[in-house]
Write an enzyme that holds these catalytic residues in place. Sequence first.
Site, PDB file in Angstrom:
ATOM      1  N   ASP A 149       0.738  -1.223  -0.073  1.00 33.48           N
ATOM      2  CA  ASP A 149       0.029  -0.126   0.074  1.00 33.48           C
ATOM      3  C   ASP A 149       0.836   1.289  -0.075  1.00 33.48           C
ATOM      4  O   ASP A 149       2.026   1.279   0.168  1.00 33.48           O
ATOM      5  CB  ASP A 149      -0.860  -0.043   1.086  1.00 33.48           C
ATOM      6  N   LYS A 150       0.250   2.293  -0.139  1.00 35.43           N
ATOM      7  CA  LYS A 150       0.822   3.628  -0.141  1.00 35.43           C
ATOM      8  C   LYS A 150       0.241   4.451   0.836  1.00 35.43           C
ATOM      9  O   LYS A 150      -1.080   4.391   0.909  1.00 35.43           O
ATOM     10  CB  LYS A 150       0.983   4.274  -1.614  1.00 35.43           C
ATOM     11  N   HIS A 151       0.717   5.510   1.481  1.00 35.00           N
ATOM     12  CA  HIS A 151       0.056   6.300   2.226  1.00 35.00           C
ATOM     13  C   HIS A 151       0.892   7.847   2.207  1.00 35.00           C
ATOM     14  O   HIS A 151       2.026   7.855   2.092  1.00 35.00           O
ATOM     15  CB  HIS A 151       0.209   5.949   3.826  1.00 35.00           C
ATOM     16  N   SER A 152       0.217   8.703   1.795  1.00 42.80           N
ATOM     17  CA  SER A 152       0.474  10.098   1.672  1.00 42.80           C
ATOM     18  C   SER A 152       0.039  10.922   2.972  1.00 42.80           C
ATOM     19  O   SER A 152      -0.833  10.655   3.442  1.00 42.80           O
ATOM     20  CB  SER A 152      -0.191  10.763   0.453  1.00 42.80           C
ATOM     21  N   THR A 159      -8.767  11.368  -0.145  1.00 42.39           N
ATOM     22  CA  THR A 159      -8.840  10.361  -1.216  1.00 42.39           C
ATOM     23  C   THR A 159     -10.462   9.896  -1.147  1.00 42.39           C
ATOM     24  O   THR A 159     -11.117   9.876  -2.494  1.00 42.39           O
ATOM     25  CB  THR A 159      -7.985   9.258  -0.976  1.00 42.39           C
ATOM     26  N   ARG A 171      -6.610  15.571  19.830  1.00 41.38           N
ATOM     27  CA  ARG A 171      -5.443  16.058  19.583  1.00 41.38           C
ATOM     28  C   ARG A 171      -6.016  17.313  18.625  1.00 41.38           C
ATOM     29  O   ARG A 171      -5.479  18.302  18.779  1.00 41.38           O
ATOM     30  CB  ARG A 171      -4.567  15.218  18.552  1.00 41.38           C
ATOM     31  N   SER A 195      -0.244   7.521  14.843  1.00 34.73           N
ATOM     32  CA  SER A 195      -1.440   7.766  14.208  1.00 34.73           C
ATOM     33  C   SER A 195      -1.509   7.033  12.760  1.00 34.73           C
ATOM     34  O   SER A 195      -2.406   6.211  12.617  1.00 34.73           O
ATOM     35  CB  SER A 195      -1.934   9.264  14.255  1.00 34.73           C
ATOM     36  N   LYS A 241      -3.002   2.691  11.778  1.00 34.15           N
ATOM     37  CA  LYS A 241      -4.093   2.320  10.755  1.00 34.15           C
ATOM     38  C   LYS A 241      -3.533   1.571   9.732  1.00 34.15           C
ATOM     39  O   LYS A 241      -4.201   0.445   9.295  1.00 34.15           O
ATOM     40  CB  LYS A 241      -4.524   3.723  10.408  1.00 34.15           C
ATOM     41  N   LYS A 242      -2.192   1.685   9.235  1.00 33.82           N
ATOM     42  CA  LYS A 242      -1.636   1.092   8.016  1.00 33.82           C
ATOM     43  C   LYS A 242      -1.324  -0.315   8.617  1.00 33.82           C
ATOM     44  O   LYS A 242      -1.578  -1.313   7.844  1.00 33.82           O
ATOM     45  CB  LYS A 242      -0.533   1.815   7.470  1.00 33.82           C
TER      46      LYS A 242
HETATM   47  N1  URA Z   1      -2.678  11.896   9.542  1.00 32.53           N
HETATM   48  C1  URA Z   1      -3.426  10.941  10.534  1.00 32.53           C
HETATM   49  O1  URA Z   1      -3.796   9.938  10.163  1.00 32.53           O
HETATM   50  N2  URA Z   1      -2.754  11.182  11.505  1.00 32.53           N
HETATM   51  C2  URA Z   1      -2.252  12.418  11.920  1.00 32.53           C
HETATM   52  O2  URA Z   1      -1.757  12.618  13.267  1.00 32.53           O
HETATM   53  C3  URA Z   1      -1.812  13.264  11.104  1.00 32.53           C
HETATM   54  C4  URA Z   1      -2.202  12.790   9.680  1.00 32.53           C
END
Ligand code: URA
Length: 427
Positions: free
Chosen positions: A82-85, A122, A170, A185, A189-190
């Site tokens: 996968d990719k995360h930006s 997205t 936060r 964070s 999730k990833k």
């Molecule tokens: N995106 C996230 O999922 N968490 C953060 O803390 C900042 C950006």
Amino acid sequence: MTFHVIDLIRTKRDGGRLPDEAVDWLINSYTAGAVADEQMASYLMAVLWRGMQPAELSRWTAAMVASGERLDLSGLGRPTVDKHSTGGVGDKVSLVLVPLVAACGAAVPQLAGRGLGHTGGTLDKMEAIPGWQASLSSERMRSVLTDVGGVIAAAGAGLAPADRKLYALRDVTGTVESIPLIASSIMSKKIAEGTSALVLDVKVGSGAFMTAQAQARALAETMVTLGDAAGVRTEALLTGMDAPLGRTAGNALEVVEAVETLRGGGPADLVEVTVALARRMLVLAGLEGGPDPADVLAAGKAYDVWRRMVTAQGGDPDAALPVAGHVETVPAPVTGFLCSLDARAVGVAAWRLGAGRSRKDDVVSASAGVRWFASPGERVVAGTPLLQLHTDDPARMASAMEALTDAVEIADTPPAVQPLVRGRVHL
Ligand code: URA
């Protein structure tokens, strides 16, 4: 083992490190509601100032993952990657990259988010496609990944619920801008998503979370270390976000641009970042040696995967996309070279036109956004279109125009344009 939250806050306030069991206890007790928001807010503020040690952060992230389900994506018959930006303006890379990497033989299980503030999300972009549904059950996700190879879907409530609570807290306590908190964070999730490999696109520049290269690198290193510690092969590219990516920012506008790119066209900067990420994803997935993603994209071979992905989630890939009722075009004031187009200003303008949200439950407009007719380095001619603002609500035009007041710089000589890919971080 039971701890007293006030002791833990004091330890962190004074620069100490929590033992592993205390980290687990704090995350579990907060997720269950036994530690109050004001206590966790105080702890998070102490983390913002004092940081976390690498092993402590790794445990904190693992506890966030363990607060919910971790998807099992083994046995799909394709390697997962996968990719995360970290978020940018005009960043429609996932829409092109997911079908592209799937067309090259991997399974891409992208659980994505919605936009907040000036950066787009997205899911908001995909939801501009009539009929397209973001929610998928885990079983359905597995079957689409097996058949089609790519999925873009909403992360379910069961995935890293600790992050859901922590992120909301936060957001209202001035504790978003902390590298360990951002890294944990994103990575919780990833990791919970179940991918075996991950490439991070860490944006750096005026339109990004991290405006300085050193900060972006530190975030990238932290996330790569967390991924590897959790058994996810992870690396990061640092990519520029001083100017927005492509030629559009706004949900339906970006889908149109992504489709042009999937059909073998599209703006050069979008193609460059997408291909750079795709190449690294294929290496991490163990699929290097196949066709180059640049050729696959240019030949339009990812477009068929895109159509099947959209259809699998109820969308009609041939449906007309929403178009804004009001469009205003801003001409170039002088002839010369476009030296800069400020990503943040464009993002704020798109947001004010209705493309983004200020609060999590705001409804976004599919048709609102900004189009620009030149990218930095290109020549512009006085009086010809430079920017175009799209909205359904004409009352939004003036404040969007105002955001763009100082967004553009034009000079007689071409600027030195920085490379888009600024570095790679891996262990
Ligand atoms: N995106 C996230 O999922 N968490 C953060 O803390 C900042 C950006």
